[in-house]
Write an enzyme that holds these catalytic residues in place. Structure first.
Site, PDB file in Angstrom:
ATOM      1  N   GLY A  58       0.081  -1.320  -7.539  1.00 52.93           N
ATOM      2  CA  GLY A  58       0.344  -0.998  -5.770  1.00 52.93           C
ATOM      3  C   GLY A  58      -1.651  -1.968  -4.907  1.00 52.93           C
ATOM      4  O   GLY A  58      -2.090  -2.726  -5.272  1.00 52.93           O
ATOM      5  N   GLY A  59      -0.917  -2.381  -3.757  1.00 51.95           N
ATOM      6  CA  GLY A  59      -1.458  -3.113  -3.239  1.00 51.95           C
ATOM      7  C   GLY A  59      -1.237  -4.874  -3.735  1.00 51.95           C
ATOM      8  O   GLY A  59      -0.187  -4.989  -3.348  1.00 51.95           O
ATOM      9  N   ASP A  60      -2.631  -5.703  -3.599  1.00 50.22           N
ATOM     10  CA  ASP A  60      -2.289  -6.848  -4.016  1.00 50.22           C
ATOM     11  C   ASP A  60      -2.948  -6.133  -5.152  1.00 50.22           C
ATOM     12  O   ASP A  60      -3.809  -5.835  -6.077  1.00 50.22           O
ATOM     13  CB  ASP A  60      -3.476  -7.975  -3.137  1.00 50.22           C
TER      14      ASP A  60
ATOM     15  N   MET B 163     -12.028   3.249  -3.712  1.00 53.54           N
ATOM     16  CA  MET B 163     -11.988   4.195  -4.812  1.00 53.54           C
ATOM     17  C   MET B 163     -12.941   5.423  -3.982  1.00 53.54           C
ATOM     18  O   MET B 163     -14.094   5.306  -4.878  1.00 53.54           O
ATOM     19  CB  MET B 163     -12.101   3.573  -5.951  1.00 53.54           C
TER      20      MET B 163
ATOM     21  N   LYS C 271      -1.818   6.053 -13.457  1.00 58.40           N
ATOM     22  CA  LYS C 271      -2.915   6.538 -13.565  1.00 58.40           C
ATOM     23  C   LYS C 271      -3.312   7.342 -12.260  1.00 58.40           C
ATOM     24  O   LYS C 271      -3.403   6.635 -11.391  1.00 58.40           O
ATOM     25  CB  LYS C 271      -4.280   5.864 -14.444  1.00 58.40           C
TER      26      LYS C 271
ATOM     27  N   PRO D 215       0.846  -1.103   0.075  1.00 53.97           N
ATOM     28  CA  PRO D 215       0.149  -0.008  -0.245  1.00 53.97           C
ATOM     29  C   PRO D 215       0.342   1.484  -0.201  1.00 53.97           C
ATOM     30  O   PRO D 215       0.624   2.797  -0.112  1.00 53.97           O
ATOM     31  CB  PRO D 215      -0.180  -0.238   1.811  1.00 53.97           C
TER      32      PRO D 215
ATOM     33  N   ASP E 265       2.646   0.704 -11.865  1.00 59.27           N
ATOM     34  CA  ASP E 265       1.466   2.067 -11.827  1.00 59.27           C
ATOM     35  C   ASP E 265       1.854   3.322 -10.959  1.00 59.27           C
ATOM     36  O   ASP E 265       2.513   3.111 -10.048  1.00 59.27           O
ATOM     37  CB  ASP E 265       0.389   1.371 -10.496  1.00 59.27           C
TER      38      ASP E 265
ATOM     39  N   THR F 120      -2.484  -5.621   0.285  1.00 56.69           N
ATOM     40  CA  THR F 120      -3.974  -4.133  -0.149  1.00 56.69           C
ATOM     41  C   THR F 120      -4.398  -3.309   1.274  1.00 56.69           C
ATOM     42  O   THR F 120      -3.935  -2.838   2.315  1.00 56.69           O
ATOM     43  CB  THR F 120      -5.537  -5.660  -0.529  1.00 56.69           C
ATOM     44  N   ALA F 121      -4.701  -2.385   0.395  1.00 56.06           N
ATOM     45  CA  ALA F 121      -5.269  -1.385   1.548  1.00 56.06           C
ATOM     46  C   ALA F 121      -6.486  -2.038   2.275  1.00 56.06           C
ATOM     47  O   ALA F 121      -5.796  -0.882   3.323  1.00 56.06           O
ATOM     48  CB  ALA F 121      -5.748   0.085   0.350  1.00 56.06           C
TER      49      ALA F 121
HETATM   50  C1  LIG Z   1      -6.849   1.080  -8.282  1.00 56.67           C
HETATM   51  S1  LIG Z   1      -7.544   0.913  -6.967  1.00 56.67           S
HETATM   52  C2  LIG Z   1      -5.932  -0.240  -6.172  1.00 56.67           C
HETATM   53  C3  LIG Z   1      -6.300  -1.276  -5.119  1.00 56.67           C
HETATM   54  C4  LIG Z   1      -5.002  -2.161  -4.530  1.00 56.67           C
HETATM   55  N1  LIG Z   1      -4.736  -2.309  -5.944  1.00 56.67           N
HETATM   56  C5  LIG Z   1      -4.994  -2.785  -3.177  1.00 56.67           C
HETATM   57  O1  LIG Z   1      -4.687  -4.042  -3.214  1.00 56.67           O
HETATM   58  O2  LIG Z   1      -4.450  -1.647  -2.356  1.00 56.67           O
HETATM   59  C6  LIG Z   1      -6.979   1.705  -6.156  1.00 56.67           C
HETATM   60  C7  LIG Z   1      -7.462   2.647  -4.607  1.00 56.67           C
HETATM   61  O3  LIG Z   1      -7.583   1.463  -3.568  1.00 56.67           O
HETATM   62  C8  LIG Z   1      -7.301   1.583  -2.208  1.00 56.67           C
HETATM   63  N2  LIG Z   1      -5.955   2.222  -2.118  1.00 56.67           N
HETATM   64  C9  LIG Z   1      -4.470   1.974  -2.997  1.00 56.67           C
HETATM   65  N3  LIG Z   1      -3.918   2.446  -1.677  1.00 56.67           N
HETATM   66  C10 LIG Z   1      -4.485   2.767  -0.767  1.00 56.67           C
HETATM   67  C11 LIG Z   1      -3.712   3.709   0.485  1.00 56.67           C
HETATM   68  N4  LIG Z   1      -2.500   3.936   0.691  1.00 56.67           N
HETATM   69  N5  LIG Z   1      -4.753   3.839   1.632  1.00 56.67           N
HETATM   70  C12 LIG Z   1      -5.433   4.633   1.473  1.00 56.67           C
HETATM   71  N6  LIG Z   1      -6.257   3.446  -0.078  1.00 56.67           N
HETATM   72  C13 LIG Z   1      -5.397   3.148  -0.954  1.00 56.67           C
HETATM   73  C14 LIG Z   1      -7.412   3.939  -2.694  1.00 56.67           C
HETATM   74  O4  LIG Z   1      -9.114   3.676  -2.414  1.00 56.67           O
HETATM   75  C15 LIG Z   1      -7.457   4.040  -3.786  1.00 56.67           C
HETATM   76  O5  LIG Z   1      -9.053   4.229  -4.828  1.00 56.67           O
END
Ligand SMILES: C[S@@+](CC[C@H](N)C(=O)[O-])C[C@H]1O[C@@H](n2cnc3c(N)ncnc32)[C@H](O)[C@@H]1O
Length: 259
Positions: A93-95, A177, A62, A17, A40, A123-124
């Site tokens: 990012g995240g998973d 999101m 993006k 994250p 990303d 993941t977030a």
């Molecule tokens: C396109 S999604 C990707 C999610 C990512 N694959 C994951 O597993 O966390 C992007 C959204 O994930 C959330 N997000 C990602 N990183 C974050 C963080 N560090 N803190 C809070 N929300 C996060 C937000 O809601 C953001 O709009």
């Protein structure tokens, strides 16, 4: 230009994250071995210092609400660069398997006959719960966690989700999101019968040094987040365990947890 593997191999790696230490050991190893890294926007930039000096690093990020490189172009780029140079890491990012258009990229890689693997990431949702010091499940009170998007591809937050069902679920709802949709999402849930007094959290930039938490109730959290100036990336959590958030970020920082 070095070419380590003529056939090409694609590793879809979860970067976590935002805290560079929240990538898996396997993910980090793949990154260090990579000939090409396609990443990303929401990845910890510190991770790029682990990439070999002779590797290609390509940013296809993006920003929320803005168009970056088109998905078809990303798919094509992954295939072309993996074929040209060998070991390609697609760093997400995240998973990689949550709201990351992973299936479309795998589809392109498979159609090109290239082998691939998925290296999962933090993941977030779990990172946000960790920052807040709470869990996402609670014995007897939250036996179910829903991971949903607050912004789907139709740009209409009511499309594609069964909001009546979400309003009735006894458990934890997590919306990715959702930062810009909080007023409509929280109003809709409450209008459909979800308790407006239910504990709720918004966590911005979980896992990063500048992470912020807004805690409150379903009925009032959107206004609290607006007043706090919450911006993407942020995640919205509503459910019984959100009320158990115990660790304030200020205390974490005092304790040097992010040092
Ligand atoms: C396109 S999604 C990707 C999610 C990512 N694959 C994951 O597993 O966390 C992007 C959204 O994930 C959330 N997000 C990602 N990183 C974050 C963080 N560090 N803190 C809070 N929300 C996060 C937000 O809601 C953001 O709009």
């Amino acid at each position: 230009m070095r070419r380590s593997d003529a056939a090409g191999f694609v590793s879809f790696v979860g970067a976590g994250p935002g805290d560079p230490e929240l990538i898996t050991l396997k993910g980090l190893r793949r990154l260090r071995e990579a000939d090409v890294v396609v990443h990303d926007r929401l990845i910890p930039v510190e991770l790029l210092s682990d990439v070999r000096a002779d590797a290609d690093v390509i940013d296809v990020g993006k920003a929320a609400g803005r168009h970056g490189v088109a998905q078809d172009d990303i798919n094509r780029l992954i295939v072309e660069r993996a074929r040209a140079r060998g070991r390609l890491v697609r760093l997400k990012g995240g998973d990689p398997g949550l709201f990351g258009r992973l299936d479309e990229e795998i589809g392109a890689v498979q159609a090109a006959g290239l082998p691939f693997e998925i290296v999962p990431g933090v993941t977030a949702a779990t990172a946000a719960a960790a920052v807040a010091g709470c869990s996402l499940t609670a014995r007897g009170r939250a036996s179910l966690v829903v991971l949903a998007t607050g912004t789907d591809h139709t740009a209409d937050e009511t499309a594609g989700l069964d909001w009546d069902l979400l309003a009735r679920i006894e458990g934890t709802l997590v919306f990715y999101m959702a930062a810009r949709r909080l007023p409509s999402i929280t109003t809709l849930l409450a209008d459909l019968g979800r308790d407006p007094g239910e504990p709720a959290l918004v966590v911005e930039a979980a896992g990063r040094r500048d992470a912020r938490i807004v805690s409150g109730e379903l009925g009032t959290i959107a206004e609290a987040a607006r007043r706090a100036g919450i911006e993407p990336p942020a995640i919205f959590i509503t459910g019984p365990t959100a009320g158990l958030a115990r660790v304030s970020l200020a205390r974490l920082l005092e304790a040097g947890a992010y040092a």
